[in-house]
Design a protein around this motif. Structure first.
Motif, mmCIF file in Angstrom:
data_model
loop_
_atom_site.group_PDB
_atom_site.id
_atom_site.type_symbol
_atom_site.label_atom_id
_atom_site.label_comp_id
_atom_site.label_asym_id
_atom_site.label_seq_id
_atom_site.Cartn_x
_atom_site.Cartn_y
_atom_site.Cartn_z
ATOM 1 N N GLN A 150 1.218 21.622 3.874
ATOM 2 C CA GLN A 150 2.647 21.340 3.740
ATOM 3 C C GLN A 150 2.853 19.947 3.191
ATOM 4 O OE1 GLN A 150 1.233 22.850 6.453
ATOM 5 N NE2 GLN A 150 2.832 23.448 7.885
ATOM 6 N N LYS A 151 2.137 18.995 3.824
ATOM 7 C CA LYS A 151 2.299 17.598 3.433
ATOM 8 C C LYS A 151 1.957 17.413 1.968
ATOM 9 C CE LYS A 151 1.729 14.536 7.285
ATOM 10 N NZ LYS A 151 0.765 13.823 8.074
ATOM 11 N N ALA A 152 0.806 17.971 1.597
ATOM 12 C CA ALA A 152 0.359 17.774 0.222
ATOM 13 C C ALA A 152 1.398 18.320 -0.743
ATOM 14 C CB ALA A 152 -0.986 18.462 0.022
ATOM 15 N N GLY A 153 1.900 19.490 -0.434
ATOM 16 C CA GLY A 153 2.850 20.123 -1.331
ATOM 17 C C GLY A 153 4.176 19.399 -1.367
ATOM 18 N N LEU A 154 4.671 19.071 -0.187
ATOM 19 C CA LEU A 154 6.000 18.481 -0.099
ATOM 20 C C LEU A 154 6.043 17.072 -0.648
ATOM 21 C CD1 LEU A 154 7.233 19.495 3.438
ATOM 22 C CD2 LEU A 154 8.170 20.208 1.255
ATOM 23 N N ASN A 155 5.068 16.296 -0.217
ATOM 24 C CA ASN A 155 5.184 14.864 -0.463
ATOM 25 C C ASN A 155 4.660 14.414 -1.805
ATOM 26 O OD1 ASN A 155 6.220 14.740 2.032
ATOM 27 N ND2 ASN A 155 4.391 13.949 3.014
ATOM 28 N N ASP A 213 0.867 -1.173 0.000
ATOM 29 C CA ASP A 213 0.000 0.000 0.000
ATOM 30 C C ASP A 213 0.898 1.215 0.000
ATOM 31 O OD1 ASP A 213 -2.593 1.417 0.373
ATOM 32 O OD2 ASP A 213 -1.630 2.028 2.239
ATOM 33 N N ARG A 214 0.759 1.998 -1.033
ATOM 34 C CA ARG A 214 1.612 3.175 -1.119
ATOM 35 C C ARG A 214 0.856 4.396 -0.633
ATOM 36 N NH1 ARG A 214 3.678 1.854 -7.148
ATOM 37 N NH2 ARG A 214 1.603 0.977 -7.298
ATOM 38 N N GLY A 215 1.462 5.117 0.260
ATOM 39 C CA GLY A 215 0.784 6.269 0.828
ATOM 40 C C GLY A 215 1.740 7.420 1.037
ATOM 41 N N VAL A 216 1.177 8.500 1.535
ATOM 42 C CA VAL A 216 2.010 9.680 1.734
ATOM 43 C C VAL A 216 2.707 9.619 3.090
ATOM 44 C CG1 VAL A 216 1.966 12.187 1.955
ATOM 45 C CG2 VAL A 216 0.595 11.076 0.215
ATOM 46 N N ARG A 217 1.990 9.116 4.091
ATOM 47 C CA ARG A 217 2.576 9.110 5.433
ATOM 48 C C ARG A 217 3.598 7.981 5.560
ATOM 49 N NH1 ARG A 217 1.033 7.426 10.018
ATOM 50 N NH2 ARG A 217 -0.670 6.307 9.033
ATOM 51 N N ILE A 218 3.187 6.783 5.151
ATOM 52 C CA ILE A 218 4.129 5.672 5.059
ATOM 53 C C ILE A 218 4.278 5.378 3.576
ATOM 54 C CG2 ILE A 218 4.479 3.228 5.520
ATOM 55 C CD1 ILE A 218 2.779 3.700 8.087
ATOM 56 N N THR A 219 5.477 5.500 3.068
ATOM 57 C CA THR A 219 5.650 5.396 1.621
ATOM 58 C C THR A 219 5.175 4.046 1.111
ATOM 59 O OG1 THR A 219 7.687 6.613 2.039
ATOM 60 C CG2 THR A 219 7.263 5.938 -0.211
ATOM 61 N N ALA A 220 5.612 2.978 1.777
ATOM 62 C CA ALA A 220 5.183 1.645 1.348
ATOM 63 C C ALA A 220 4.931 0.790 2.582
ATOM 64 C CB ALA A 220 6.251 1.012 0.464
ATOM 65 N N ASN A 233 18.576 11.585 -5.576
ATOM 66 C CA ASN A 233 19.477 10.444 -5.417
ATOM 67 C C ASN A 233 19.025 9.524 -4.300
ATOM 68 O OD1 ASN A 233 21.107 11.295 -7.461
ATOM 69 N ND2 ASN A 233 22.514 12.402 -6.123
ATOM 70 N N ARG A 234 18.601 10.132 -3.201
ATOM 71 C CA ARG A 234 18.130 9.334 -2.071
ATOM 72 C C ARG A 234 16.931 8.500 -2.459
ATOM 73 N NH1 ARG A 234 18.382 13.641 2.734
ATOM 74 N NH2 ARG A 234 20.628 13.832 2.535
ATOM 75 N N ARG A 235 16.008 9.123 -3.205
ATOM 76 C CA ARG A 235 14.795 8.425 -3.595
ATOM 77 C C ARG A 235 15.125 7.263 -4.537
ATOM 78 N NH1 ARG A 235 11.855 12.694 -5.264
ATOM 79 N NH2 ARG A 235 12.496 12.442 -7.405
ATOM 80 N N LYS A 236 16.011 7.526 -5.479
ATOM 81 C CA LYS A 236 16.395 6.477 -6.431
ATOM 82 C C LYS A 236 17.047 5.312 -5.695
ATOM 83 C CE LYS A 236 17.095 9.129 -10.642
ATOM 84 N NZ LYS A 236 18.119 9.824 -11.443
ATOM 85 N N ASP A 237 17.926 5.646 -4.795
ATOM 86 C CA ASP A 237 18.629 4.617 -4.029
ATOM 87 C C ASP A 237 17.632 3.759 -3.250
ATOM 88 O OD1 ASP A 237 21.038 3.452 -2.810
ATOM 89 O OD2 ASP A 237 20.256 4.370 -0.982
ATOM 90 N N ASN A 249 9.957 3.592 4.513
ATOM 91 C CA ASN A 249 9.806 5.003 4.220
ATOM 92 C C ASN A 249 10.909 5.506 3.307
ATOM 93 O OD1 ASN A 249 7.502 6.381 5.236
ATOM 94 N ND2 ASN A 249 8.172 5.781 7.285
ATOM 95 N N CYS A 250 10.482 6.186 2.291
ATOM 96 C CA CYS A 250 11.432 6.767 1.353
ATOM 97 C C CYS A 250 12.073 7.994 2.009
ATOM 98 C CB CYS A 250 10.682 7.171 0.089
ATOM 99 S SG CYS A 250 11.713 7.906 -1.152
ATOM 100 N N PRO A 251 13.393 8.035 2.061
ATOM 101 C CA PRO A 251 14.019 9.182 2.699
ATOM 102 C C PRO A 251 13.783 10.460 1.907
ATOM 103 C CG PRO A 251 15.664 7.799 1.668
ATOM 104 C CD PRO A 251 14.359 7.081 1.533
ATOM 105 N N GLN A 252 13.551 11.501 2.639
ATOM 106 C CA GLN A 252 13.354 12.794 1.992
ATOM 107 C C GLN A 252 14.390 13.751 2.542
ATOM 108 O OE1 GLN A 252 9.035 13.117 2.931
ATOM 109 N NE2 GLN A 252 8.933 13.480 0.754
ATOM 110 N N LEU A 253 14.298 14.982 2.135
ATOM 111 C CA LEU A 253 15.227 15.958 2.688
ATOM 112 C C LEU A 253 14.879 16.215 4.144
ATOM 113 C CD1 LEU A 253 15.673 18.616 -0.117
ATOM 114 C CD2 LEU A 253 17.209 16.780 0.524
ATOM 115 N N THR A 254 15.889 16.462 4.941
ATOM 116 C CA THR A 254 15.642 16.784 6.339
ATOM 117 C C THR A 254 15.136 18.214 6.443
ATOM 118 O OG1 THR A 254 17.872 17.603 6.656
ATOM 119 C CG2 THR A 254 17.526 15.268 7.065
#
Ligand code: ZN
Length: 297
Positions: free
Chosen positions: A180-185, A72-79, A133-137, A88-93
């Motif tokens: 924020q979430k909608a925009g960022l994620n 299940d792919r979601g915004v709060r928990i990526t997978a 790069n983080r996301r691809k990795d 969770n897919c790492p994002q920018l801090t």
């Protein structure tokens, strides 16, 4: 595309309108089967020219355990995986995001055409590249993990509704920091989801399935009852029919793992489901008809 390896370190590729172009192989490129690449891209980054080859990854043999996983792919928990794992897919801090804003501000204030402006923009680009790069990795690692551990990998067929679901929440219970979430994620993760699906398919050819799952988030993965009220909050799922309690994302991923037909609907016999939700089933006069609340999106 024509590419030739010249020796251990060097290779050459025929660039249309340019002829043979020699390039030095990177650490990764040395081991790669470059002739297998269908396309390549030449780019200029940080004062250097790069030639990047798109090589389809080798298929990973199935473990042969018969294991099926739903994602299940979601915004709060990526997978969220049906085995309970949450990836969770790492994002920018937060700090890195602040840095981006800082350099953007500096760039905006610097005089037009100045080297300061260019330097600030370069910093912004560098930070954004880090996130990519983080996301691809993460996608590479996650797809390898899936292909290696499971025979069948089921993805929920994506649509915009599901993508924005977690951030938005429901009308009654809106998600926190929705804007924020909608925009960022949404934008960044949407790309990650697509890549994850694609990579998994390449590494596990023929073992990936798409499950059309209109009610995965509302259906109880234990008894099959579909009701909006079961989704107590963003994180919790409590079935109003049988009382099954689960993390909402995990519940959805189990539904995805169940595949096309899904979990059979609950039987109408009284007492079905074991743990009874006291509130809704206290007046057990007759077997009640199955009530399915279909939300109008
Ligand atoms: Zn249930």
């Amino acid at each position: 595309m024509v590419v030739q390896k010249l020796n251990r370190r060097w290779a050459q590729v025929k660039v249309p309108g340019c002829g043979w172009v020699r390039f030095r192989l990177s650490a990764k490129g040395k081991g790669a089967r470059l002739p297998a690449a269908k396309t390549f891209r030449v780019s200029y980054r940080n004062g250097q020219w790069h030639a990047a080859f798109a090589v389809v990854p080798e298929p990973i043999p199935a473990p042969g355990t018969g294991g099926v996983v739903g994602i299940d792919r979601g915004v709060r928990i990526t997978a969220a995986l049906s085995d309970g794992r949450k990836l969770n897919c790492p994002q920018l801090t937060v700090k890195e995001r602040a840095q981006i804003r800082k350099h953007q501000r500096r760039a905006a204030h610097a005089p037009k055409g100045s080297s300061r402006k260019a330097a600030a923009y370069a910093k912004v680009a560098g930070l954004k590249a880090r996130e990519v790069n983080r996301r691809k990795d993460w996608c590479e690692k996650t797809s390898t993990l899936l292909a290696r551990t499971y025979d069948v990998i089921r993805f929920e067929k994506l649509n915009i509704k599901n993508m924005t679901r977690s951030a938005k929440g429901t009308v009654e219970q809106p998600g926190r920091n929705v804007r924020q979430k909608a925009g960022l994620n949404r934008g960044t993760l949407a790309q990650g989801w697509g890549l994850l699906r694609r990579r998994t398919e390449q590494k596990a050819p023929g073992r990936v399935e798409d499950v059309p799952a209109p009610f995965t988030s509302l259906r109880c993965s234990a008894c099959g009852w579909i009701e909006k009220k079961s989704r107590k909050s963003q994180a919790d799922f409590v079935c109003v029919f049988c009382g099954f309690t689960c993390n909402a994302d995990e519940n959805a991923s189990i539904n995805v793992a169940a595949g096309q037909g899904g979990i059979p609907r609950p039987r109408q016999t009284a007492g079905a489901g074991g743990v009874t939700a006291a509130s809704s089933r206290s007046s057990a006069r007759e077997p009640q008809p199955i009530r399915v609340e279909i939300p109008l999106f």
